[in-house]
Design an enzyme around this catalytic site. Structure first.
Site, PDB file in Angstrom:
ATOM      1  CD  GLU A  15      -2.975 -38.237  15.290  1.00 54.35           C
ATOM      2  OE1 GLU A  15      -4.013 -37.543  15.595  1.00 54.35           O
ATOM      3  OE2 GLU A  15      -2.367 -38.024  13.881  1.00 54.35           O
ATOM      4  CG  ASP A  16      -6.875 -38.957  16.453  1.00 49.40           C
ATOM      5  OD1 ASP A  16      -5.992 -38.935  16.063  1.00 49.40           O
ATOM      6  OD2 ASP A  16      -7.949 -37.868  15.851  1.00 49.40           O
ATOM      7  CG  ASP A  73      -6.979 -45.647   8.884  1.00 45.26           C
ATOM      8  OD1 ASP A  73      -7.088 -46.436   9.114  1.00 45.26           O
ATOM      9  OD2 ASP A  73      -7.503 -44.665   8.981  1.00 45.26           O
ATOM     10  CG  PHE A 116     -15.039 -43.735  10.677  1.00 47.89           C
ATOM     11  CD1 PHE A 116     -13.805 -43.131   9.651  1.00 47.89           C
ATOM     12  CD2 PHE A 116     -15.812 -42.736  11.164  1.00 47.89           C
ATOM     13  CE1 PHE A 116     -13.570 -42.035   9.970  1.00 47.89           C
ATOM     14  CE2 PHE A 116     -15.465 -41.267  11.355  1.00 47.89           C
ATOM     15  CZ  PHE A 116     -14.102 -41.087  10.867  1.00 47.89           C
ATOM     16  CB  VAL A 117     -13.880 -45.264  16.001  1.00 47.93           C
ATOM     17  CG1 VAL A 117     -13.892 -46.199  16.315  1.00 47.93           C
ATOM     18  CG2 VAL A 117     -12.681 -44.529  16.434  1.00 47.93           C
ATOM     19  CG  ASP A 170     -13.931 -35.427  12.315  1.00 44.47           C
ATOM     20  OD1 ASP A 170     -12.394 -36.036  13.247  1.00 44.47           O
ATOM     21  OD2 ASP A 170     -14.538 -34.477  11.649  1.00 44.47           O
ATOM     22  NE  ARG A 209     -13.370 -32.168  15.725  1.00 43.42           N
ATOM     23  CZ  ARG A 209     -12.617 -33.286  15.004  1.00 43.42           C
ATOM     24  NH1 ARG A 209     -11.546 -33.981  15.311  1.00 43.42           N
ATOM     25  NH2 ARG A 209     -12.548 -32.289  13.742  1.00 43.42           N
TER      26      ARG A 209
HETATM   27  P1  XMP Z   1      -3.433 -41.863   9.059  1.00 42.21           P
HETATM   28  O1  XMP Z   1      -4.547 -43.284   7.612  1.00 42.21           O
HETATM   29  O2  XMP Z   1      -3.183 -40.848   7.928  1.00 42.21           O
HETATM   30  O3  XMP Z   1      -5.505 -41.305   9.580  1.00 42.21           O
HETATM   31  O4  XMP Z   1      -2.842 -42.770   9.578  1.00 42.21           O
HETATM   32  C1  XMP Z   1      -4.728 -40.963  10.765  1.00 42.21           C
HETATM   33  C2  XMP Z   1      -5.843 -39.666  11.046  1.00 42.21           C
HETATM   34  O5  XMP Z   1      -7.385 -40.014  10.558  1.00 42.21           O
HETATM   35  C3  XMP Z   1      -8.183 -39.820  10.535  1.00 42.21           C
HETATM   36  N1  XMP Z   1      -8.566 -41.391  11.472  1.00 42.21           N
HETATM   37  C4  XMP Z   1     -10.087 -41.251  12.158  1.00 42.21           C
HETATM   38  N2  XMP Z   1     -11.082 -40.117  12.801  1.00 42.21           N
HETATM   39  N3  XMP Z   1     -12.224 -41.815  12.861  1.00 42.21           N
HETATM   40  C5  XMP Z   1     -12.236 -40.745  12.580  1.00 42.21           C
HETATM   41  O6  XMP Z   1     -12.387 -39.766  13.765  1.00 42.21           O
HETATM   42  C6  XMP Z   1     -11.314 -42.839  12.490  1.00 42.21           C
HETATM   43  O7  XMP Z   1     -11.301 -43.791  12.686  1.00 42.21           O
HETATM   44  C7  XMP Z   1     -10.236 -42.687  11.874  1.00 42.21           C
HETATM   45  N4  XMP Z   1      -9.549 -43.334  11.658  1.00 42.21           N
HETATM   46  C8  XMP Z   1      -8.669 -42.513  10.843  1.00 42.21           C
HETATM   47  C9  XMP Z   1      -7.445 -39.272  12.199  1.00 42.21           C
HETATM   48  O8  XMP Z   1      -8.185 -38.193  11.944  1.00 42.21           O
HETATM   49  C10 XMP Z   1      -6.080 -39.215  12.569  1.00 42.21           C
HETATM   50  O9  XMP Z   1      -5.818 -37.860  12.350  1.00 42.21           O
HETATM   51 MG    MG Z   2      -6.552 -36.952  13.263  1.00 42.03          MG
END
Ligand code: XMP
Ligand code: MG
Length: 185
Positions: A104-105, A108, A158-159, A165, A171
């Site tokens: 996973e990227d 959060d 927010f990155v 994205d 991306r």
């Molecule tokens: P949660 O809150 O479910 O979030 O842990 C995970 C998903 O939220 C997106 N996410 C971000 N996407 N910049 C982004 O482009 C950010 O800073 C960011 N923070 C959360 C991401 O898709 C991740 O899978």
């Molecule tokens: Mg994601």
């Protein structure tokens, strides 16, 4: 260049070189963790943000490994989670008896991974572990959701870039950065 998307970046948080070096280290950690496990290893990429990380990480894995993807949505096109996580595309492969490594990227709040882990657990894999490039611990609401292999802890910003994205854009940046405030206006 006039339409270079880098013009929209205020600050680079992680350079291309830092990311690539850390992925080599993560690959070594993962190779060691699964070295004596005879069962199949399957890497499950979380779309869409995880696709670039998955591609680079995959090339560091020395053992046999297969790949599948799951698509999950929680954010819509903004920068705040909607709180509800939807599975948009399920796996194609059966994971019963296999070691699952979710790629996973970013973690959060942890809601996305919580949902994915809960769903995959019911399919009786040999194990489930999580590899994330980024962790934003400041925003975690699901305290028990952690990453087994994490690239970098980042502050609550927010990155974008390297798969992440804003409104489906940025991306393809090879680094991770923060957008100029006027981009959101
Ligand atoms: P949660 O809150 O479910 O979030 O842990 C995970 C998903 O939220 C997106 N996410 C971000 N996407 N910049 C982004 O482009 C950010 O800073 C960011 N923070 C959360 C991401 O898709 C991740 O899978
Ligand atoms: Mg994601």
């Amino acid at each position: 260049m006039k339409n270079d998307l880098r013009n929209d970046i205020e600050e680079i948080i992680l350079t291309e070189e830092q990311i690539q070096k850390r992925i080599e280290e993560l690959g070594a950690e993962i190779n060691a963790a699964y070295a004596d496990k005879p069962e199949e290893l399957i890497m499950v990429g979380v779309l869409r943000g995880g696709f670039i990380f998955m591609a680079d990480l995959a090339r560091q894995i020395k053992r046999q490994v297969t790949f599948d993807f799951i698509d999950v949505s929680s954010y819509g096109t903004g920068t705040e989670s909607s709180g509800s996580v939807r599975i948009i595309k399920d796996l194609e492969e059966d994971i019963k008896g296999k070691h699952v490594l979710i790629v996973e990227d970013i973690i959060d709040t942890g809601l996305t991974l919580k949902k994915v882990i809960e769903m995959l657990k019911t399919r009786e894999p040999a194990s489930i572990k999580v590899c994330t490039l980024l962790d934003k611990p400041a925003r975690r609401t699901e305290k028990h959701i952690t990453s087994d292999f994490n690239g970098f802890e980042i502050p609550d910003k927010f990155v974008v870039g390297y798969g992440l994205d804003y409104a489906e854009k940025y991306r393809n940046l090879p680094f991770i950065g923060v957008l100029k405030p006027e981009v959101y206006a």
